[in-house]
Enzyme design. Structure first.
Site, mmCIF file in Angstrom:
data_model
loop_
_atom_site.group_PDB
_atom_site.id
_atom_site.type_symbol
_atom_site.label_atom_id
_atom_site.label_comp_id
_atom_site.label_asym_id
_atom_site.label_seq_id
_atom_site.Cartn_x
_atom_site.Cartn_y
_atom_site.Cartn_z
ATOM 1 N N LYS A 263 -16.282 69.576 -156.335
ATOM 2 C CA LYS A 263 -17.216 70.968 -155.044
ATOM 3 C C LYS A 263 -16.582 71.984 -154.548
ATOM 4 C CE LYS A 263 -17.446 68.162 -150.199
ATOM 5 N NZ LYS A 263 -17.841 67.341 -149.574
ATOM 6 N N ARG A 264 -15.334 71.888 -154.535
ATOM 7 C CA ARG A 264 -13.882 72.700 -154.390
ATOM 8 C C ARG A 264 -13.811 74.057 -155.214
ATOM 9 N NH1 ARG A 264 -13.498 70.514 -149.783
ATOM 10 N NH2 ARG A 264 -12.989 68.571 -149.556
#
Ligand code: GLU
Length: 513
Positions: A263-264
């Site tokens: 998700k980063r």
């Protein structure tokens, strides 16, 4: 109806990641292709990692994409309940069966003892020590302890766990649809816990028992489960059940570099990794989803279908129905698939272009309202038609076409100064006057008025057109100028043009001054 039954079995520990969406999609495609059933099973045996909102989020996300399961929590079906936490009573008898058959045993080691054991091994430079055939006799369990002592400890019931007793000297083989022949040496497998101290089964036991009871014929899941499949195949054997067919899907990789998409990476590269908006309580942060970022579900579906699978032709555009027809799990690739953001946007653009203008208008209308733009449905349909080639994601309609709703404050002054000549002022005044006199303010009429004026006065297009465009739109970028003017309407164009010509004149005077 065939007997093909597949399941998507997420653990509700957070939002559905794009990798999970792909797993669900491939399961759906395989079920539909084979006239089978697609099932949703919620694997919520890990109470510590349970996130209450995740299940609803998963269901809503699949709904948004349009490949919802037919059986599952809240959907009914003959094989429920479909939440493992509600099946707790089912698993006990299977644990007992394995113990009675000698394939599993009780363990009494406390977590503190296990940690110390690990640390002592590490002190002797033995890392990743396994609880297995080589070590189990040194631990506290129903194999190493006397029968009496074991029975006493079982009765006391303090955090008693149950582990699989992996046989020694065995080769465990199975054929994976994606990876071909896979084999494990049983001596290298650990005695995995199947029942936890809190009475809950672990993933491994619950997953096998449920796949069997739910009559799952094909398991299609992420490659992170491949290392556990040796244990799973052995468990099927221990129970005397037929194992399903296995397909392990490759990882979805970062756009650049190596490793799994996280998700980063989404934040870093400017794209979503979740289908819908998700509020992360721990981080106190909201993640936008594909939906909020202006992607169309059919475009994302098409895009992710090709992350790890190909149809064997150059064909790239597939509706969901076409994917069902084309899908062949033997064409799933082994190597990880890079998430290409530009490609995702390209697919979205193709779907935006192909989408009927009325449907686009329905999507755009609420966004326009939110921005305070008050326009008619008819205006929005024409706006969608003019701008669709210029939008990769839905918000692009407003960033690139905001001038349709209001004259931008930050007009392209640099270009205006470059193109506007004070000596042409009379021509612009004359053109504005002609436009004012037009009975029908259509693009074709505008085109003929402007073009004949340019020709009659022996002017160049370059002296007139850019100024009309910046004058009416504030920018050089946009769709056909005459069509744009028609949609803006006579009053709006005239008021913008009059104000712009004054402004350009002032700019030039200041420049010369
Ligand atoms: N609950 C597992 C997961 O979250 C399912 C793995 C499987 O499909 O067997 O990925």
């Amino acid at each position: 109806m065939s007997n093909v039954r597949v399941r998507f079995a997420p653990s509700p520990t957070g939002p559905l990641h794009i990798g999970g969406v792909r797993t669900a999609l491939y399961n759906y495609l395989f079920a539909k292709k084979n006239g089978g059933k697609f099932i949703l099973r919620i694997e919520d045996t890990d109470q510590k990692r349970y996130v209450a909102e995740a299940e609803e989020y998963i269901i809503k996300s699949l709904e948004w994409f349009g490949f919802s399961p037919e059986e599952g929590p809240g959907l009914g079906g003959d094989f429920g309940p479909y939440r493992q936490s509600e099946r707790k009573d089912i698993y006990g008898q299977y644990v007992t069966e394995l113990i009675e058959k000698g394939h599993a045993y009780y363990c009494f080691d406390t977590s503190e003892e296990l940690t110390n054991w690990r640390l002592e091994n590490e002190a002797q430079k033995i890392y990743g020590v396994k609880y297995n055939h080589a070590t189990r006799m040194n631990m506290r369990n129903s194999i190493s302890l006397s029968k009496e002592e074991s029975e006493k400890l079982i009765k006391e019931g303090n955090n008693v766990t149950v582990r699989l007793k992996i046989p020694t000297g065995r080769t465990i083989d199975f054929t994976d649809v994606v990876r071909g022949d896979v084999s494990f040496n049983s001596d290298e497998l650990d005695d995995k816990i199947i029942l936890k101290g809190d009475g809950m089964p672990t993933y491994h036991l619950a997953n096998i028992v449920d796949d069997h009871l739910m009559e799952i014929t094909h398991v299609i899941r992420g490659e992170e489960w491949l290392p556990s499949t040796g244990h799973h195949v052995l468990m099927y054997e221990m129970f005397g059940w037929t194992a399903p067919s296995f397909s392990h899907l490759p990882l979805i990789l970062k756009p650049v570099g190596s490793g799994k998409l996280s998700k980063r990476d989404g934040a870093k590269f400017g794209f979503p990794v979740f289908p819908l908006e998700w509020f992360d309580k721990e981080e106190d942060k909201t993640y936008q989803g594909f939906k909020e970022d202006g992607y169309l579900p059919e475009a994302v579906t098409n895009f992710i279908s090709l992350l790890g699978w190909n149809p064997g032709t150059d064909e790239e555009m597939f509706t969901l129905e076409e994917l069902v027809a084309a899908f062949d799990p033997t064409r799933i690739v082994k190597s990880g698939a890079k998430f290409d953001v530009d490609k995702a946007r390209w697919f979205n653009q193709q779907y935006i272009i192909a989408k009927p203008n009325t449907e686009l208008a329905d999507l755009l209308m609420p966004m326009a309202k939110e921005k305070g733009y008050d326009v008619s449905e008819d205006f929005m349909i024409k706006f969608a038609d003019l701008m669709k080639e210029r939008a990769e994601v839905i918000p692009d309609f407003f960033t690139a076409g905001g001038f349709f709703f209001e004259m931008p404050v930050d007009i392209d002054e640099k270009m205006a100064k470059k193109k506007y000549k004070l000596e042409n002022r009379p021509h612009f005044d004359a053109l504005i006057a002609s436009m004012e006199g037009m009975q029908q303010f259509t693009s074709s009429a505008l085109e003929s008025v402007v073009k004949s004026y340019i020709a009659d006065n022996e002017l160049s297009f370059g002296a007139i057109m850019p100024i009309l465009r910046i004058g009416a739109c504030g920018t050089m970028k946009g769709p056909d100028l005459f069509e744009t003017m028609e949609l803006l309407g006579q009053d709006e164009v005239l008021s913008r043009m009059k104000a712009s010509i004054e402004k350009f004149t002032a700019l030039k005077n200041a420049q010369n001054g």
